[in-house]
Scaffold this motif. Structure first.
Motif, PDB file in Angstrom:
ATOM      1  N   LEU A   1       0.922  -1.315  -0.071  1.00 53.40           N
ATOM      2  CA  LEU A   1      -0.008   0.067   0.027  1.00 53.40           C
ATOM      3  C   LEU A   1       0.948   1.309  -0.197  1.00 53.40           C
ATOM      4  O   LEU A   1       0.540   2.197  -0.912  1.00 53.40           O
ATOM      5  N   ASP A   2       1.981   1.177   1.004  1.00 51.58           N
ATOM      6  CA  ASP A   2       2.890   2.440   0.968  1.00 51.58           C
ATOM      7  C   ASP A   2       3.448   2.770  -0.525  1.00 51.58           C
ATOM      8  O   ASP A   2       3.620   4.058  -0.805  1.00 51.58           O
ATOM      9  N   LYS A   3       3.836   1.825  -1.426  1.00 56.07           N
ATOM     10  CA  LYS A   3       4.273   1.867  -2.557  1.00 56.07           C
ATOM     11  C   LYS A   3       3.317   2.386  -3.367  1.00 56.07           C
ATOM     12  O   LYS A   3       3.632   2.964  -4.541  1.00 56.07           O
ATOM     13  N   MET A   4       2.146   1.766  -3.504  1.00 57.29           N
ATOM     14  CA  MET A   4       1.209   2.056  -4.563  1.00 57.29           C
ATOM     15  C   MET A   4       0.356   3.532  -4.351  1.00 57.29           C
ATOM     16  O   MET A   4      -0.199   4.110  -5.303  1.00 57.29           O
ATOM     17  N   TRP A   5       0.474   3.778  -3.073  1.00 58.12           N
ATOM     18  CA  TRP A   5      -0.444   5.209  -2.629  1.00 58.12           C
ATOM     19  C   TRP A   5       0.142   6.514  -3.343  1.00 58.12           C
ATOM     20  O   TRP A   5      -0.432   7.405  -3.702  1.00 58.12           O
TER      21      TRP A   5
ATOM     22  N   ASP B   1     -10.486   2.979  -1.740  1.00 60.75           N
ATOM     23  CA  ASP B   1     -10.813   1.929  -2.406  1.00 60.75           C
ATOM     24  C   ASP B   1      -9.586   0.775  -2.802  1.00 60.75           C
ATOM     25  O   ASP B   1      -9.755  -0.437  -2.472  1.00 60.75           O
ATOM     26  N   LEU B   2      -8.457   1.212  -2.917  1.00 55.47           N
ATOM     27  CA  LEU B   2      -7.452   0.459  -3.082  1.00 55.47           C
ATOM     28  C   LEU B   2      -7.222  -0.477  -1.605  1.00 55.47           C
ATOM     29  O   LEU B   2      -6.713  -1.614  -1.419  1.00 55.47           O
ATOM     30  N   GLU B   3      -6.935   0.449  -0.474  1.00 54.56           N
ATOM     31  CA  GLU B   3      -6.924  -0.073   0.955  1.00 54.56           C
ATOM     32  C   GLU B   3      -7.850  -1.123   1.204  1.00 54.56           C
ATOM     33  O   GLU B   3      -7.648  -2.154   1.813  1.00 54.56           O
TER      34      GLU B   3
ATOM     35  N   LEU C   1      -1.448   7.123  -6.822  1.00 55.42           N
ATOM     36  CA  LEU C   1      -2.879   7.331  -6.756  1.00 55.42           C
ATOM     37  C   LEU C   1      -3.170   8.735  -6.477  1.00 55.42           C
ATOM     38  O   LEU C   1      -2.508   9.459  -5.914  1.00 55.42           O
ATOM     39  N   LYS C   2      -3.982   9.368  -7.411  1.00 58.82           N
ATOM     40  CA  LYS C   2      -4.420  10.799  -7.154  1.00 58.82           C
ATOM     41  C   LYS C   2      -5.092  11.411  -6.204  1.00 58.82           C
ATOM     42  O   LYS C   2      -5.120  12.334  -5.707  1.00 58.82           O
ATOM     43  N   THR C   3      -6.364  10.522  -5.980  1.00 60.49           N
ATOM     44  CA  THR C   3      -7.527  10.989  -5.010  1.00 60.49           C
ATOM     45  C   THR C   3      -7.603  10.092  -4.030  1.00 60.49           C
ATOM     46  O   THR C   3      -7.100   8.742  -3.839  1.00 60.49           O
TER      47      THR C   3
END
Length: 155
Positions: free
Chosen positions: A119-123, A134-136, A126-128
């Motif tokens: 999650l830390d890598k993917m956040w 939703d990802l979390e 993401l823009k909003t």
């Protein structure tokens, strides 16, 4: 009465499908593919040793992580076969062993830590805030399991 020790093998499914799409893979297909490969590599002895007590306990399509249960001892047949899997259900997939543990609780603790780093890598991509929530929600969802586990009790 004899106590049987189990090992829980946490694997990551690496596919050529983009990461934002869920993997359409059933746990039964993963289970059968592994048993077939064990039969091919280790013969009748390996397949018979693994078959008793071998189970796919958890398979999440979104996070692409699965937990396999095997008896202590024959789990070495499973872990030695995992790198040689190249196709599951017609999909080109590579399996990577992440963790081998003695309990489901420790396996889920490991997955929780692994997912937090993901999650830390993917956040950053993401823009909003809505996309981040939703990802979390998708990544930290442990309800797609064959076992019910309360994440609040882990820790």
């Amino acid at each position: 009465m004899v106590r049987y020790k189990n090992r829980y093998i946490t694997v990551e499914l690496l596919a050529t499908i983009p990461e934002n799409k869920p993997l359409k893979l059933k746990s039964k297909v993963l289970h059968d593919t592994l048993l077939d490969k064990i039969q091919h590599m280790h013969g009748d002895f390996g397949a018979a040793a693994v078959r008793n007590g071998f189970l796919t306990k958890y398979c999440n399509e979104n996070t692409r992580i699965a937990i396999l249960r095997s008896r202590h001892g024959p789990h070495q047949f499973v872990t030695s076969t995992i790198p040689f899997i190249t196709k599951i259900g017609g999909l080109p997939i590579t399996l990577r062993t992440l963790h081998v543990g003695a309990t489901m609780k420790h396996s889920f603790k490991f997955i929780l830590k692994h997912q937090r780093s993901y999650l830390d890598k993917m956040w950053s991509k993401l823009k909003t805030d809505e996309e981040r929530r939703d990802l979390e929600k998708a990544v930290m969802d442990f309800t797609k399991t064959d076992v019910s586990i309360n994440i609040d009790n882990i820790g």
